[in-house]
Design a protein around this motif. Structure first.
Motif, short mmCIF file in Angstrom:
data_model
loop_
_atom_site.label_atom_id
_atom_site.label_comp_id
_atom_site.label_asym_id
_atom_site.label_seq_id
_atom_site.Cartn_x
_atom_site.Cartn_y
_atom_site.Cartn_z
N THR A 236 7.86 -4.43 -29.12
CA THR A 236 8.00 -5.76 -29.71
C THR A 236 8.21 -6.75 -28.58
OG1 THR A 236 9.24 -7.10 -31.31
CG2 THR A 236 10.51 -5.44 -30.14
N GLN B 7 -2.34 2.60 -35.91
CA GLN B 7 -1.32 1.62 -35.51
C GLN B 7 -0.74 0.95 -36.73
OE1 GLN B 7 -1.27 -1.16 -31.81
NE2 GLN B 7 -2.37 -2.27 -33.39
N THR C 296 1.66 -2.43 -37.74
CA THR C 296 2.10 -3.70 -37.14
C THR C 296 2.97 -4.47 -38.12
OG1 THR C 296 0.15 -4.87 -37.96
CG2 THR C 296 -0.02 -3.91 -35.78
N ILE D 125 -0.19 -9.66 -34.22
CA ILE D 125 0.02 -9.16 -32.86
C ILE D 125 -1.12 -9.63 -31.97
CG2 ILE D 125 1.22 -7.09 -33.71
CD1 ILE D 125 -1.30 -5.50 -32.67
N ALA E 94 4.48 -3.62 -32.90
CA ALA E 94 3.54 -2.57 -33.32
C ALA E 94 4.02 -1.20 -32.89
CB ALA E 94 2.16 -2.84 -32.71
#
Ligand SMILES: *[C@@H]1O[C@H](CO)[C@@H](O)[C@H](O)[C@H]1NC(C)=O
Ligand SMILES: *[C@@H]1O[C@H](CO)[C@@H](O)[C@H](O)[C@H]1NC(C)=O
Ligand SMILES: *[C@@H]1O[C@H](CO)[C@@H](O)[C@H](O)[C@H]1NC(C)=O
Ligand SMILES: *[C@@H]1O[C@H](CO)[C@@H](O)[C@H](O)[C@H]1NC(C)=O
Length: 252
Positions: A77, A114, A116, A120, A240
């Motif tokens: 982050t 991934q 999130t 991002i 993420a």
């Protein structure tokens, strides 16, 4: 004689050799932490742009290693700044410092997902460096992006709308179609292949075909040495977790 003795020698060696050190699957969060995985790979936290963040953190841990197939998780982050904060990556530690002319193939598999929170800015990419001498300093950087989340490649030329202009478009390599961008980061010539068709979460191909494209079409010298081969996420901002369930890369 040799054939009958060999299994005995191997069996003896298996008993008397010290056990390999156990795999470190703990989380590491330090700016330059490095976690060795056998002698094949190192997980590098590589938070080289950390000072550009107003707040944030980035951790990673290896989750498994079987032969040359490894898995790991990176959670990060970052807020503040427009530059990349971290390139937490899996680095290959064997088979490097080969001249490009002498490389037959670089088979790789990379399966990842991934999650999130919010927007991002990041990529998921391979990052290779070549040099005029083995173990020398990098002269050329070659990136193969598998995903682009609101980020952009380094480019010498931009369109009037501010988007980077590729030096070549719709290149077919490794079963996907790519646009190639070229520019300098001040230290290296940077070549970036970006997928034209969205995100590639299951990649299985030969990285050497990208190097061969550059030696054939973009003036990359076959006498250059491949000095670095890494794969990870360049994280600029947001939150993420990147989970790699399967990764391997070998130079043949
Ligand atoms: C990442 O996970 C570690 C535990 O593995 C945790 O300590 C850390 O707070 C997490 N960081 C972020 C940014 O989510
Ligand atoms: C290529 O590798 C072979 C051995 O595998 C070596 O003899 C030869 O000098 C190398 N050539 C170059 C250009 O590196
Ligand atoms: C690349 O392919 C897309 C889709 O087929 C096409 O729309 C585009 O014009 C092509 N770009 C170039 C530069 O050929
Ligand atoms: C690109 O994406 C479209 C739509 O998802 C798909 O039909 C097509 O096969 C893809 N092309 C390539 C080269 O992956």
């Amino acid at each position: 004689m040799l054939f009958t003795l060999l299994p005995i020698i191997l069996a003896t060696a298996a008993v008397t050799l010290p056990l390999a050190s156990p795999l470190d699957t703990s989380a590491h969060c330090g700016q330059w932490d490095s976690v060795g995985a056998g002698s094949t790979y190192s997980l590098l936290l590589d938070q080289w742009g950390l000072s550009g963040a107003t707040s944030g953190s980035d951790c990673a841990r290896i989750t498994s290693l079987q032969g040359s197939t490894i898995a790991w998780v990176t959670n990060w982050t970052w807020t503040g700044g427009s530059g990349v904060k971290s390139f937490t990556n899996m680095q290959l530690d064997v088979g490097l410092d080969r001249q490009l002319a002498n490389i037959t193939s670089i088979p790789t598999v990379w399966d990842w997902s991934q999650s999130t929170q919010g927007k991002i800015v990041a990529d998921v990419a391979y990052d290779l460096f070549t040099s005029a001498t083995p173990g020398g300093s990098g002269a050329n950087e070659i990136m193969i992006w598998l995903a682009n989340f609101n980020a952009g490649p380094i480019s010498a030329v931009y369109n009037s709308d501010g988007t980077p202009q590729p030096v070549a478009s719709n290149i077919s390599l490794a079963g996907h179609t790519w646009d190639l961008y070229s520019g300098s980061n001040g230290a290296n010539n940077v070549f970036s292949f970006l997928p034209t068709n969205g995100t590639i979460t299951t990649f299985n191909g030969d990285v050497n075909t990208f190097l061969k494209y550059l030696t054939a079409h973009e003036g990359l010298s076959t006498s250059q040495y491949l000095i670095t081969a890494q794969a990870g996420t360049e994280a600029t901002s947001g939150t993420a977790t990147l989970t790699t369930t399967k990764y391997s890369l070998t130079i043949e």
